[in-house]
Design a protein around this motif. Structure first.
Motif, PDB file in Angstrom:
ATOM      1  N   LEU A  59       0.818  -1.204   0.000  1.00 24.28           N
ATOM      2  CA  LEU A  59       0.000   0.000   0.000  1.00 24.28           C
ATOM      3  C   LEU A  59       0.859   1.265   0.000  1.00 24.28           C
ATOM      4  CD1 LEU A  59      -2.898  -0.919   2.480  1.00 24.28           C
ATOM      5  CD2 LEU A  59      -3.112  -0.447   0.038  1.00 24.28           C
ATOM      6  N   SER A  60       2.090   1.138   0.488  1.00 23.99           N
ATOM      7  CA  SER A  60       2.995   2.298   0.468  1.00 23.99           C
ATOM      8  C   SER A  60       3.679   2.462  -0.895  1.00 23.99           C
ATOM      9  CB  SER A  60       4.058   2.159   1.564  1.00 23.99           C
ATOM     10  OG  SER A  60       4.983   1.123   1.247  1.00 23.99           O
ATOM     11  N   ARG A  61       3.312   1.590  -1.868  1.00 26.01           N
ATOM     12  CA  ARG A  61       3.905   1.648  -3.206  1.00 26.01           C
ATOM     13  C   ARG A  61       2.849   1.628  -4.307  1.00 26.01           C
ATOM     14  NH1 ARG A  61       8.623  -2.984  -2.248  1.00 26.01           N
ATOM     15  NH2 ARG A  61       9.821  -1.806  -0.673  1.00 26.01           N
ATOM     16  N   VAL A  62       1.644   2.068  -3.982  1.00 26.50           N
ATOM     17  CA  VAL A  62       0.551   2.024  -4.956  1.00 26.50           C
ATOM     18  C   VAL A  62       0.879   2.844  -6.197  1.00 26.50           C
ATOM     19  CG1 VAL A  62      -1.848   2.714  -5.361  1.00 26.50           C
ATOM     20  CG2 VAL A  62      -1.223   1.549  -3.240  1.00 26.50           C
ATOM     21  N   ILE A  63       1.544   3.958  -6.022  1.00 29.60           N
ATOM     22  CA  ILE A  63       1.912   4.810  -7.161  1.00 29.60           C
ATOM     23  C   ILE A  63       3.278   4.415  -7.715  1.00 29.60           C
ATOM     24  CG2 ILE A  63       2.446   7.175  -7.888  1.00 29.60           C
ATOM     25  CD1 ILE A  63       0.422   8.154  -5.829  1.00 29.60           C
ATOM     26  N   GLY A  64       4.250   4.232  -6.844  1.00 26.28           N
ATOM     27  CA  GLY A  64       5.610   3.917  -7.296  1.00 26.28           C
ATOM     28  C   GLY A  64       5.785   2.487  -7.770  1.00 26.28           C
ATOM     29  N   ILE A  65       4.890   1.602  -7.384  1.00 23.17           N
ATOM     30  CA  ILE A  65       4.871   0.167  -7.737  1.00 23.17           C
ATOM     31  C   ILE A  65       6.052  -0.589  -7.133  1.00 23.17           C
ATOM     32  CG2 ILE A  65       4.673  -1.557  -9.566  1.00 23.17           C
ATOM     33  CD1 ILE A  65       2.289   0.387  -9.325  1.00 23.17           C
ATOM     34  N   THR A  66       7.267  -0.304  -7.571  1.00 25.80           N
ATOM     35  CA  THR A  66       8.426  -1.051  -7.071  1.00 25.80           C
ATOM     36  C   THR A  66       9.026  -0.424  -5.826  1.00 25.80           C
ATOM     37  OG1 THR A  66       9.871   0.144  -8.594  1.00 25.80           O
ATOM     38  CG2 THR A  66       9.002  -1.985  -9.331  1.00 25.80           C
ATOM     39  N   GLU A  67       8.834   0.874  -5.672  1.00 29.28           N
ATOM     40  CA  GLU A  67       9.289   1.570  -4.472  1.00 29.28           C
ATOM     41  C   GLU A  67       8.374   2.763  -4.229  1.00 29.28           C
ATOM     42  OE1 GLU A  67      12.755   4.384  -6.458  1.00 29.28           O
ATOM     43  OE2 GLU A  67      13.319   2.528  -5.436  1.00 29.28           O
ATOM     44  N   SER A  68       8.410   3.277  -3.018  1.00 31.58           N
ATOM     45  CA  SER A  68       7.498   4.367  -2.675  1.00 31.58           C
ATOM     46  C   SER A  68       7.827   5.640  -3.448  1.00 31.58           C
ATOM     47  CB  SER A  68       7.573   4.658  -1.171  1.00 31.58           C
ATOM     48  OG  SER A  68       7.119   3.546  -0.426  1.00 31.58           O
ATOM     49  N   ALA A  69       6.788   6.229  -4.014  1.00 34.98           N
ATOM     50  CA  ALA A  69       6.912   7.514  -4.704  1.00 34.98           C
ATOM     51  C   ALA A  69       6.577   8.634  -3.722  1.00 34.98           C
ATOM     52  CB  ALA A  69       5.958   7.546  -5.900  1.00 34.98           C
ATOM     53  N   THR A 194      -0.674 -12.724  -7.868  1.00 31.27           N
ATOM     54  CA  THR A 194      -1.473 -13.039  -9.054  1.00 31.27           C
ATOM     55  C   THR A 194      -1.889 -11.780  -9.806  1.00 31.27           C
ATOM     56  OG1 THR A 194      -2.344 -15.056  -8.035  1.00 31.27           O
ATOM     57  CG2 THR A 194      -3.598 -14.134  -9.880  1.00 31.27           C
ATOM     58  N   PHE A 195      -2.263 -10.755  -9.074  1.00 32.83           N
ATOM     59  CA  PHE A 195      -2.821  -9.547  -9.694  1.00 32.83           C
ATOM     60  C   PHE A 195      -1.799  -8.452  -9.991  1.00 32.83           C
ATOM     61  CE2 PHE A 195      -6.718 -11.091  -7.380  1.00 32.83           C
ATOM     62  CZ  PHE A 195      -7.428 -11.413  -8.514  1.00 32.83           C
ATOM     63  N   LYS A 196      -0.613  -8.538  -9.412  1.00 31.37           N
ATOM     64  CA  LYS A 196       0.329  -7.438  -9.606  1.00 31.37           C
ATOM     65  C   LYS A 196       0.832  -7.402 -11.054  1.00 31.37           C
ATOM     66  CE  LYS A 196       4.624  -9.791  -8.171  1.00 31.37           C
ATOM     67  NZ  LYS A 196       5.706  -9.793  -7.181  1.00 31.37           N
ATOM     68  N   SER A 197       1.127  -6.190 -11.500  1.00 28.30           N
ATOM     69  CA  SER A 197       1.607  -5.977 -12.873  1.00 28.30           C
ATOM     70  C   SER A 197       2.520  -4.763 -12.882  1.00 28.30           C
ATOM     71  CB  SER A 197       0.406  -5.746 -13.805  1.00 28.30           C
ATOM     72  OG  SER A 197      -0.258  -4.539 -13.457  1.00 28.30           O
ATOM     73  N   ALA A 198       2.889  -4.338 -14.064  1.00 27.45           N
ATOM     74  CA  ALA A 198       3.765  -3.171 -14.178  1.00 27.45           C
ATOM     75  C   ALA A 198       3.073  -1.890 -13.730  1.00 27.45           C
ATOM     76  CB  ALA A 198       4.240  -3.024 -15.623  1.00 27.45           C
ATOM     77  N   THR A 199       1.756  -1.918 -13.650  1.00 28.23           N
ATOM     78  CA  THR A 199       0.998  -0.712 -13.266  1.00 28.23           C
ATOM     79  C   THR A 199       0.182  -0.895 -11.991  1.00 28.23           C
ATOM     80  OG1 THR A 199      -0.843  -1.413 -14.691  1.00 28.23           O
ATOM     81  CG2 THR A 199       0.822   0.039 -15.670  1.00 28.23           C
ATOM     82  N   SER A 200       0.310  -2.040 -11.336  1.00 31.78           N
ATOM     83  CA  SER A 200      -0.493  -2.288 -10.140  1.00 31.78           C
ATOM     84  C   SER A 200       0.251  -3.201  -9.165  1.00 31.78           C
ATOM     85  CB  SER A 200      -1.826  -2.934 -10.523  1.00 31.78           C
ATOM     86  OG  SER A 200      -2.545  -3.344  -9.378  1.00 31.78           O
ATOM     87  N   VAL A 201       0.119  -2.880  -7.879  1.00 26.97           N
ATOM     88  CA  VAL A 201       0.697  -3.757  -6.852  1.00 26.97           C
ATOM     89  C   VAL A 201      -0.250  -4.900  -6.502  1.00 26.97           C
ATOM     90  CG1 VAL A 201       2.198  -2.021  -5.818  1.00 26.97           C
ATOM     91  CG2 VAL A 201      -0.178  -2.220  -5.045  1.00 26.97           C
ATOM     92  N   GLY A 202      -1.473  -4.856  -7.043  1.00 26.19           N
ATOM     93  CA  GLY A 202      -2.408  -5.958  -6.877  1.00 26.19           C
ATOM     94  C   GLY A 202      -3.232  -5.954  -5.612  1.00 26.19           C
ATOM     95  N   VAL A 203      -3.105  -4.894  -4.794  1.00 23.39           N
ATOM     96  CA  VAL A 203      -3.840  -4.879  -3.522  1.00 23.39           C
ATOM     97  C   VAL A 203      -5.335  -4.639  -3.739  1.00 23.39           C
ATOM     98  CG1 VAL A 203      -4.035  -3.828  -1.244  1.00 23.39           C
ATOM     99  CG2 VAL A 203      -1.793  -4.068  -2.311  1.00 23.39           C
ATOM    100  N   ALA A 204      -5.675  -3.701  -4.631  1.00 17.49           N
ATOM    101  CA  ALA A 204      -7.093  -3.382  -4.853  1.00 17.49           C
ATOM    102  C   ALA A 204      -7.863  -4.616  -5.315  1.00 17.49           C
ATOM    103  CB  ALA A 204      -7.226  -2.258  -5.872  1.00 17.49           C
ATOM    104  N   GLN A 205      -7.301  -5.344  -6.281  1.00 19.61           N
ATOM    105  CA  GLN A 205      -7.968  -6.547  -6.782  1.00 19.61           C
ATOM    106  C   GLN A 205      -8.069  -7.614  -5.677  1.00 19.61           C
ATOM    107  OE1 GLN A 205      -5.367  -4.888  -8.078  1.00 19.61           O
ATOM    108  NE2 GLN A 205      -5.235  -5.148 -10.327  1.00 19.61           N
ATOM    109  N   THR A 206      -7.004  -7.699  -4.871  1.00 16.19           N
ATOM    110  CA  THR A 206      -7.008  -8.651  -3.760  1.00 16.19           C
ATOM    111  C   THR A 206      -8.116  -8.323  -2.773  1.00 16.19           C
ATOM    112  OG1 THR A 206      -4.633  -9.076  -3.964  1.00 16.19           O
ATOM    113  CG2 THR A 206      -5.643  -9.550  -1.826  1.00 16.19           C
ATOM    114  N   PHE A 207      -8.297  -7.040  -2.501  1.00  8.92           N
ATOM    115  CA  PHE A 207      -9.350  -6.612  -1.585  1.00  8.92           C
ATOM    116  C   PHE A 207     -10.739  -6.990  -2.119  1.00  8.92           C
ATOM    117  CE2 PHE A 207      -7.591  -3.068   1.366  1.00  8.92           C
ATOM    118  CZ  PHE A 207      -6.593  -3.926   1.789  1.00  8.92           C
ATOM    119  N   VAL A 208     -10.939  -6.851  -3.401  1.00  6.84           N
ATOM    120  CA  VAL A 208     -12.232  -7.192  -3.996  1.00  6.84           C
ATOM    121  C   VAL A 208     -12.515  -8.688  -3.830  1.00  6.84           C
ATOM    122  CG1 VAL A 208     -13.545  -7.360  -6.153  1.00  6.84           C
ATOM    123  CG2 VAL A 208     -12.247  -5.280  -5.645  1.00  6.84           C
ATOM    124  N   VAL A 209     -11.530  -9.510  -4.163  1.00  4.69           N
ATOM    125  CA  VAL A 209     -11.702 -10.966  -4.060  1.00  4.69           C
ATOM    126  C   VAL A 209     -11.933 -11.384  -2.608  1.00  4.69           C
ATOM    127  CG1 VAL A 209     -10.561 -13.198  -4.355  1.00  4.69           C
ATOM    128  CG2 VAL A 209     -10.374 -11.454  -6.137  1.00  4.69           C
TER     129      VAL A 209
END
Length: 475
Positions: A59-69, A194-209
């Motif tokens: 969650l601390s990398r939602v924007i930076g993806i690989t590291e905090s922005a 499973t959900f993480k990608s180059a533009t997402s850390v996958g937390v939002a999708q995980t929360f939905v599931v």
């Protein structure tokens, strides 16, 4: 011993709204052993709260993806999500107690499912829109209310089904709360991967599931729950005499319970036991690494924390079940006496370099920490009867909310004070552990002062009969 409904022990059945308390009365032939799985279906879900920390770094990398922005949330900002959830757990459990006793467990558990599941969905929206307020509202407020309602709703029902094994019954359910994190942590990581990608850390999708999955599981639990008909008791079971193990045959109204010294003594008993346990639980990984520098790696420390979770979970069932045999008051005597000795010895064990005894001491401490949660509902039923035990338990859980603040604050600030005065490494925890031992001595005294509730607080036979009569008539 037969564990099914006795023929003729149920009131006449008639039409009732599906979510009403009357609609949940078990029919003759219903096995009481069907109730613990319904309770576990809820507690294994809400136990996810103990695993929420796995989301902090992503969650601390939602924007930076690989590291905090620069615009990413800070960990201190994210820490309030869990704190709010625990706060609203205590508040909702306290204020919804009377409502639970009036409407029954099915509607309460269904409401918990709606709140807990929707909390994840609102939080997912907050991640998509990057609004921290939605995470506070979602998981913190809605999720916290779901935690509180889901925690207390099955407990009073289990106590009524198992008057002969109150400790074991509550231990089975509350063990699920301790074990929920063991399922949620690896599940959360797997879903994020499973959900993480180059533009997402996958937390939002995980929360939905997880929100949908938890809602379904808790919904099943709410539909499966049943309550015994008024006057039901296990075949062949005779209630113990009042003098034997301080188990009353009478009932105390939820409002009247707040006028007794026993309620406040038991509040302190739970508060002090939880304060000591939760205070060191959050620092366990760092504590073992500093106590055995060079011998315990970060990975080994993580395994140590996992082992503590196992004992936290197992202790809930073991100690609560044991309390059926040795009594609730004696069980808490063990928690406080043995706990005080172990807290006092832990620094010496660390200094001696004995890793095995250090780990064993912490495992026993954590088992008693979990056991305290599981034993207190049965203790309350022994003291105040079962008519309003769910509501009384809910109000007592404010002790948990208070301990959730007091424990970590004591540990963190005392350690900070020690470090500021030149005390380093494991020695910085010595004073903390000794203070925790002192708190347990105070808890021992509070438990010693617990006595039978005075007869003047008991409901009259007419009032008790009126409650049973109203339930039967409505049913």
């Amino acid at each position: 011993m037969s564990s099914v409904m006795n023929e003729g022990s149920s009131p006449a059945y008639g039409p009732a709204p599906f979510f009403s308390k009357e609609a949940t009365y078990a029919k003759p032939g219903f096995s009481r052993w069907m109730v613990p799985p319904a309770a576990l279906a809820v507690h294994l879900c809400i136990g996810q709260a103990y695993a929420f920390s796995v989301f902090n770094v992503p969650l601390s990398r939602v924007i930076g993806i690989t590291e905090s922005a620069p615009d990413d949330w800070k960990l201190t900002t994210l820490g309030w999500i869990f704190s709010l959830a625990i706060f609203f757990l205590g508040i909702s459990a306290a204020f919804a107690g009377k409502w639970l006793e009036r409407v029954g467990p099915r509607l309460t558990m269904f409401t918990a499912a709606c709140c807990f599941g929707s909390g994840f969905l609102v939080s997912a929206l907050g991640i998509y829109t990057h609004q921290i307020a939605l995470l506070y509202l979602g998981y913190g407020v809605l999720g916290g209310i779901g935690l509180g309602l889901g925690y207390v709703s099955p407990v009073s029902t289990l106590i009524r089904w198992f008057p002969d094994r109150r400790g074991m019954a509550t231990g089975m359910a509350i063990m699920g709360f301790g074990g929920g994190a063991m399922i949620a942590a690896p599940l959360s990581v797997a879903l994020m991967n499973t959900f993480k990608s180059a533009t997402s850390v996958g937390v939002a999708q995980t929360f939905v599931v997880m929100g949908i999955g938890y809602f379904v599981s808790m919904l099943i639990g709410s539909l499966a729950i049943r309550v015994p008909a008024p006057g039901w008791k296990p075949a062949g079971w005779t209630p113990p005499t009042t003098a034997s193990k301080m188990i009353t045959r009478n009932h105390v109204h939820i409002d009247q319970a707040l006028k007794t010294s026993q309620f406040y003594l038991l509040w302190l008993v739970l508060f002090l036991n939880v304060t000591a346990g939760i205070g060191v639980l959050g620092q366990a990984s760092l504590m073992i690494q500093e106590s055995f520098k060079g011998s315990v790696t970060a990975a080994a420390a993580a395994g140590f924390v996992g082992l503590l979770s196992l004992f936290n979970m197992g202790g809930r069932f073991f100690w609560a079940s044991s309390s059926d045999w040795i009594g609730r008051k004696n069980t808490y005597f063990v928690f406080f006496a043995l706990g005080a000795v172990l807290y006092w010895l832990v620094p010496q064990l660390g200094a001696s370099g004995n890793i095995a005894l250090f780990v064993l001491a912490y495992c026993v401490i954590m088992s008693m920490y979990g056991g305290g949660f599981a034993t207190i509902p049965a203790y309350l039923a022994d003291m105040f009867g079962t008519a309003f035990v769910g509501g009384i338990h809910g109000r007592l859980l404010t002790a948990w909310a208070a301990a959730g603040i007091a424990g970590p604050v004591l540990v963190n600030y005392i350690r900070e004070y020690q470090v500021a005065h030149g005390v380093t490494g494991a020695d910085a925890y010595t004073m903390t552990l000794h203070i925790m031992a002192a708190l347990l001595v105070v808890g021992f005294i509070c438990n010693l002062l617990v006595a039978r509730v005075s007869d003047r607080h008991h409901m009259s036979e007419a009032d008790v009969s009126s409650l049973a009569g109203n339930a039967s008539a409505a049913h």
